[in-house]
Motif scaffolding. Structure first.
Motif, mmCIF file in Angstrom:
data_model
loop_
_atom_site.group_PDB
_atom_site.id
_atom_site.type_symbol
_atom_site.label_atom_id
_atom_site.label_comp_id
_atom_site.label_asym_id
_atom_site.label_seq_id
_atom_site.Cartn_x
_atom_site.Cartn_y
_atom_site.Cartn_z
ATOM 1 N N TYR A 15 -4.539 -3.770 -0.699
ATOM 2 C CA TYR A 15 -3.868 -3.074 0.496
ATOM 3 C C TYR A 15 -5.212 -2.660 1.085
ATOM 4 N N VAL A 32 7.204 -2.680 -2.251
ATOM 5 C CA VAL A 32 6.322 -2.776 -0.965
ATOM 6 C C VAL A 32 7.454 -3.433 -0.037
ATOM 7 N N ASP A 33 7.487 -2.803 1.343
ATOM 8 C CA ASP A 33 8.257 -3.098 2.428
ATOM 9 C C ASP A 33 7.680 -2.591 3.759
ATOM 10 N N GLU A 34 8.247 -3.228 4.586
ATOM 11 C CA GLU A 34 7.921 -2.859 6.146
ATOM 12 C C GLU A 34 8.259 -1.256 6.397
ATOM 13 N N GLY A 79 -0.966 0.448 10.724
ATOM 14 C CA GLY A 79 -0.154 -0.067 9.750
ATOM 15 C C GLY A 79 1.530 -0.071 9.998
ATOM 16 N N SER A 80 2.041 -1.182 9.355
ATOM 17 C CA SER A 80 3.531 -1.198 9.299
ATOM 18 C C SER A 80 4.094 -1.717 8.139
ATOM 19 N N SER A 81 3.436 -1.332 7.019
ATOM 20 C CA SER A 81 3.846 -1.876 5.648
ATOM 21 C C SER A 81 3.676 -0.534 4.729
ATOM 22 N N VAL A 97 2.010 4.584 4.227
ATOM 23 C CA VAL A 97 1.791 3.505 4.965
ATOM 24 C C VAL A 97 0.531 3.187 4.981
ATOM 25 N N GLU A 100 -2.774 -2.558 6.061
ATOM 26 C CA GLU A 100 -2.529 -3.946 5.601
ATOM 27 C C GLU A 100 -2.086 -4.217 4.145
ATOM 28 N N ILE A 101 -1.153 -5.114 3.994
ATOM 29 C CA ILE A 101 -0.885 -5.454 2.664
ATOM 30 C C ILE A 101 -1.681 -6.751 2.256
#
Length: 159
Positions: A15, A32-34, A79-81, A97, A100-101
């Motif tokens: 990440y 790991v999720d949004e 970030g959105s993940s 949060v 980036e993943i």
């Protein structure tokens, strides 16, 4: 999430926090999720505490780790993940949060590297174990339970 490869190697989650690419053992990650679009806001908290949301039946705080570390990079996507991190003894689970993943990397792909020219945000220093290379990238190897155990993160001032 299974942190073992069928061939016997451990997985590391990749990440990005700001401009720093990080790896952490997947054994410290629940999921790991949004980030949910609707988080329950907690009035009077710091701007890095985005609110609370659910993972299954568990209510977790969502922490924007870039904001927590005072990283402001307008040219990079926000970030959105989230990495749902297992808290250690006496510390609850936390949704971190990230910006980036980057996927998963096998332990067999990691190589130690010289840290002298490797720069990380100051707040990551206590949780960084070493610098490694994999897939043509230099990564900070981060101990996520140590990161979420930070006193400033654990003692949220509501005043």
């Amino acid at each position: 999430m299974n942190n073992q490869d069928p061939r016997g190697g451990m997985h590391f989650a990749g990440y990005r926090i700001g401009e720093t690419f990080c790896l952490s053992p997947s054994s410290s990650i629940i999921a790991v999720d949004e980030v949910p679009k609707e988080l329950n806001q907690i009035p009077g908290t710091k701007p890095w505490l985005m609110g609370a949301g659910r993972l299954d039946r568990q209510l977790l705080p969502f922490v924007n780790i870039s904001r927590f570390l005072n990283i402001s990079l307008p040219h990079l996507a926000v970030g959105s993940s989230a990495l749902f991190v297992k808290g250690g003894e006496g510390i609850g689970n936390v949704a971190l949060v990230v910006d980036e993943i980057c996927g998963f990397v096998l332990a067999s792909e990691l190589r130690d590297c010289e840290q002298s020219n490797f720069m990380i945000p100051p707040g990551l220093g206590k949780s960084m174990r070493k610098a490694v290379t994999a897939r043509g990238q230099t990564w900070a190897l981060i101990d996520l339970p140590a990161l979420i155990a930070d006193d400033k993160l654990q003692n949220v001032d509501l005043t």
